[in-house]
Design an enzyme around this catalytic site. Structure first.
Site, mmCIF file in Angstrom:
data_model
loop_
_atom_site.group_PDB
_atom_site.id
_atom_site.type_symbol
_atom_site.label_atom_id
_atom_site.label_comp_id
_atom_site.label_asym_id
_atom_site.label_seq_id
_atom_site.Cartn_x
_atom_site.Cartn_y
_atom_site.Cartn_z
ATOM 1 N N ASN A 202 10.840 -3.627 -0.832
ATOM 2 C CA ASN A 202 9.990 -2.525 -1.253
ATOM 3 C C ASN A 202 10.804 -1.371 -1.833
ATOM 4 O O ASN A 202 11.718 -0.843 -1.186
ATOM 5 C CB ASN A 202 9.179 -2.004 -0.067
ATOM 6 C CG ASN A 202 8.274 -0.854 -0.462
ATOM 7 O OD1 ASN A 202 7.302 -1.047 -1.163
ATOM 8 N ND2 ASN A 202 8.611 0.356 -0.011
ATOM 9 N N GLU A 203 10.498 -1.014 -3.087
ATOM 10 C CA GLU A 203 11.027 0.205 -3.718
ATOM 11 C C GLU A 203 12.543 0.336 -3.585
ATOM 12 O O GLU A 203 13.064 1.454 -3.433
ATOM 13 C CB GLU A 203 10.322 1.438 -3.145
ATOM 14 C CG GLU A 203 8.839 1.444 -3.430
ATOM 15 C CD GLU A 203 8.107 2.641 -2.848
ATOM 16 O OE1 GLU A 203 8.773 3.526 -2.264
ATOM 17 O OE2 GLU A 203 6.864 2.700 -2.964
ATOM 18 N N TRP B 150 -2.902 1.227 -1.449
ATOM 19 C CA TRP B 150 -2.184 1.703 -0.258
ATOM 20 C C TRP B 150 -3.072 2.688 0.477
ATOM 21 O O TRP B 150 -3.536 3.651 -0.123
ATOM 22 C CB TRP B 150 -0.874 2.380 -0.648
ATOM 23 C CG TRP B 150 -0.099 2.747 0.578
ATOM 24 C CD1 TRP B 150 -0.209 3.888 1.324
ATOM 25 C CD2 TRP B 150 0.872 1.936 1.227
ATOM 26 N NE1 TRP B 150 0.632 3.854 2.391
ATOM 27 C CE2 TRP B 150 1.320 2.658 2.360
ATOM 28 C CE3 TRP B 150 1.410 0.671 0.989
ATOM 29 C CZ2 TRP B 150 2.281 2.151 3.235
ATOM 30 C CZ3 TRP B 150 2.363 0.181 1.853
ATOM 31 C CH2 TRP B 150 2.798 0.918 2.965
ATOM 32 N N TYR C 112 1.865 6.219 -8.282
ATOM 33 C CA TYR C 112 1.493 7.464 -7.640
ATOM 34 C C TYR C 112 1.589 8.588 -8.678
ATOM 35 O O TYR C 112 1.304 8.351 -9.855
ATOM 36 C CB TYR C 112 2.367 7.707 -6.411
ATOM 37 C CG TYR C 112 2.118 6.678 -5.318
ATOM 38 C CD1 TYR C 112 0.937 6.680 -4.577
ATOM 39 C CD2 TYR C 112 3.061 5.683 -5.035
ATOM 40 C CE1 TYR C 112 0.696 5.736 -3.584
ATOM 41 C CE2 TYR C 112 2.834 4.733 -4.047
ATOM 42 C CZ TYR C 112 1.650 4.766 -3.323
ATOM 43 O OH TYR C 112 1.405 3.828 -2.345
ATOM 44 N N ARG D 298 -1.017 -7.399 0.984
ATOM 45 C CA ARG D 298 0.438 -7.205 0.944
ATOM 46 C C ARG D 298 0.849 -6.693 2.316
ATOM 47 O O ARG D 298 0.375 -5.639 2.761
ATOM 48 C CB ARG D 298 0.821 -6.229 -0.156
ATOM 49 C CG ARG D 298 2.338 -5.952 -0.274
ATOM 50 C CD ARG D 298 2.599 -5.094 -1.503
ATOM 51 N NE ARG D 298 3.996 -4.752 -1.690
ATOM 52 C CZ ARG D 298 4.537 -3.567 -1.409
ATOM 53 N NH1 ARG D 298 3.779 -2.594 -0.894
ATOM 54 N NH2 ARG D 298 5.819 -3.339 -1.616
ATOM 55 N N HIS E 85 4.555 0.962 -8.564
ATOM 56 C CA HIS E 85 3.811 1.712 -7.561
ATOM 57 C C HIS E 85 3.323 2.994 -8.231
ATOM 58 O O HIS E 85 4.104 3.896 -8.520
ATOM 59 C CB HIS E 85 4.690 1.996 -6.356
ATOM 60 C CG HIS E 85 5.018 0.763 -5.578
ATOM 61 N ND1 HIS E 85 5.760 0.775 -4.427
ATOM 62 C CD2 HIS E 85 4.671 -0.539 -5.788
ATOM 63 C CE1 HIS E 85 5.877 -0.470 -3.964
ATOM 64 N NE2 HIS E 85 5.228 -1.273 -4.779
ATOM 65 N N GLU F 207 1.294 -0.853 -5.353
ATOM 66 C CA GLU F 207 0.750 0.232 -4.543
ATOM 67 C C GLU F 207 0.140 1.253 -5.478
ATOM 68 O O GLU F 207 0.650 1.489 -6.577
ATOM 69 C CB GLU F 207 1.834 0.936 -3.705
ATOM 70 C CG GLU F 207 2.462 0.111 -2.610
ATOM 71 C CD GLU F 207 3.491 0.920 -1.814
ATOM 72 O OE1 GLU F 207 3.472 2.178 -1.923
ATOM 73 O OE2 GLU F 207 4.303 0.312 -1.109
#
Length: 456
Positions: A161-162, A286, A229, A87, A227, A257
């Site tokens: 992205n995001e 990531w 996290y 990516r 993503h 991610e």
């Protein structure tokens, strides 16, 4: 991850979405071949590659926009981890230095040379709630569309992205319902990836509104990304719930991610990776290298060339359910054949079942790929089909090729048409410049065609 960009503007736009009429072609009507070779596509919660085979992403993020001079080194090194996908962070110029068309083309080529699928994401809109930021990304992709067209089997477009930092699924969905039709109307046919709201960490936006975003695509070819996290992936229960909720809308999911920890807490990478294996979900760690001092623990490698791996990198690449254990190369790089048509279509006497335009006329197959040791392969039932080479570039040619071999396979009849027989019928081997399209249909008796491919 990038530094938070505070949204100073909230706006709502309304885009009129054009609904394309679908022409259902049956019976004696010829079907223009839009084979699996056109590119990635969605069927339920599974991503299929251009050869019609399931594809599960395993790979790593590359921060091109901030370190453009290191991108090729990183891509070459990541290929050695057995990753099947990278990516790539690119930029539309709103926040970071704009990635040029020439550089985009080069990046795609580097990925192809290393036999990895390229996911491109515009990173400038990260965390923004502004519809203008999303539209800037859309405008960038439209401007760069010639780098994407023709690479549908190698490139997936992660729109922004995001985008939409707020945990507001309704506004997030409203933006993407506007953005996606614009990309399609511009002629971009690549699979699209959409990050969920809340800086990519609010998967309930997919659960609650993802179906409407998916349905806004006339091609129905959208994959969602979480993503994972500390908020979306902080515990085993959270990981499993978020994955199950996202898959519950019936569309594919990728963990675009993730890492082993993040600013506000731990991340359960073990559960993320095991659930992705169990449920055939893609994941992209990531990130390769270059995170600043605050986020240096997110580096996967110890340098751009991958001389060594960090603790996180070793877990991702070499650990249980890691890249080396679970990654499989996309079959567009490994298969010895090119799919030109698959399905089922019947032609009555003297009618065409399948039309395959050459690449120079908008098709996906280039006649330059025809080589002396190659042949065309047709599966069918009924009478033996007519295999026709047609040219209008070099006179009005309409030549029937004699089958070089016939037999049965997969419960059907098959016919092979050798390169030599094509040359003999067409009167020249200059296919690249003179062949305009291939037709497969019926002679005196009806025929049903199931597949057409070119074997290298």
């Amino acid at each position: 991850m990038t530094q938070m960009k505070t949204s100073l503007q909230t706006a709502v736009i309304r885009i009129a979405v054009m609904i394309a009429a679908v022409l259902v072609m049956t019976g004696i009507h010829p079907v223009t071949a839009k084979a699996a070779s056109d590119g990635f596509y969605v069927n339920g919660t599974t991503i299929y590659d251009a050869n019609g085979n399931p594809f599960v992403m395993r790979g790593i993020n590359v921060p091109h926009a901030w370190f453009p001079e290191q991108t090729k080194t990183a891509i070459d090194a990541i290929a050695k981890t057995d990753s099947n996908t990278v990516r790539i962070v690119v930029a539309d110029g709103e926040t970071y230095e704009r990635t040029t068309y020439e550089k985009l083309v080069q990046i795609i080529e580097w990925c192809k040379q290393n036999q990895m699928i390229c996911v491109l994401d515009v990173h400038d809109a990260t965390g923004s709630d502004s519809i203008d930021s999303l539209m800037n990304a859309v405008g960038y992709w439209i401007e760069m569309k010639n780098a994407l067209i023709g690479n549908e089997k190698y490139v997936i477009v992660n729109i922004a992205n995001e985008w939409h930092g707020a945990w507001d699924g309704a506004k997030w969905a409203e933006g993407y319902r506007a953005a996606i039709p614009m990309l399609r109307q511009a002629g971009i046919k690549n699979m699209l990836m959409v990050d969920c709201a809340g800086w990519g960490q609010y998967p309930d936006s997919i659960r609650d509104y993802g179906k409407s975003v998916f349905e806004s695509d006339p091609q129905k070819n959208v994959v969602f990304s979480i993503h994972m996290y500390e908020y979306a992936g902080g515990s085993a229960d959270t990981v499993k719930q978020n994955i199950n909720n996202a898959l519950g809308i019936g569309s594919p999911l990728v963990i675009g991610e993730f890492a082993h920890r993040h600013t506000d807490g731990d991340v359960d990478e073990d559960t993320i990776m095991s659930e992705c294996r169990i449920k055939n979900i893609g994941y992209l760690g990531w990130s390769w290298y270059g995170n600043n001092d605050k986020y240096a623990y997110l580096d996967i490698a110890t340098d751009w060339a991958g001389a060594g791996l960090t603790e996180w990198g070793n877990r991702l690449v070499n650990g249980v359910d890691g890249i080396r254990q679970t990654s499989q190369i996309c079959t567009v790089f490994s298969d010895p054949y090119i799919s030109l048509f698959w399905g089922e279509v019947t032609a009555q006497p003297w009618k065409q079942a399948v039309t395959i335009p050459m690449a120079k006329n908008g098709g996906s197959f280039s006649a330059a790929q025809m080589k002396p040791d190659g042949y065309f392969y047709v599966e069918y039932s009924g009478a033996e089909p007519e295999f026709i080479l047609q040219s209008w570039s070099d006179g009005d040619k309409w030549k029937v090729v004699r089958a070089s071999e016939t037999g049965t396979a997969n419960g059907h009849s098959f016919a092979k048409y050798s390169y030599q027989n094509c040359v003999q019928a067409f009167g020249t081997d200059n296919f690249e410049h003179t062949l305009d399209q291939i037709l497969v249909g019926a002679g005196e008796h009806a025929v049903t065609i199931y597949s057409v491919c070119y074997c290298k």
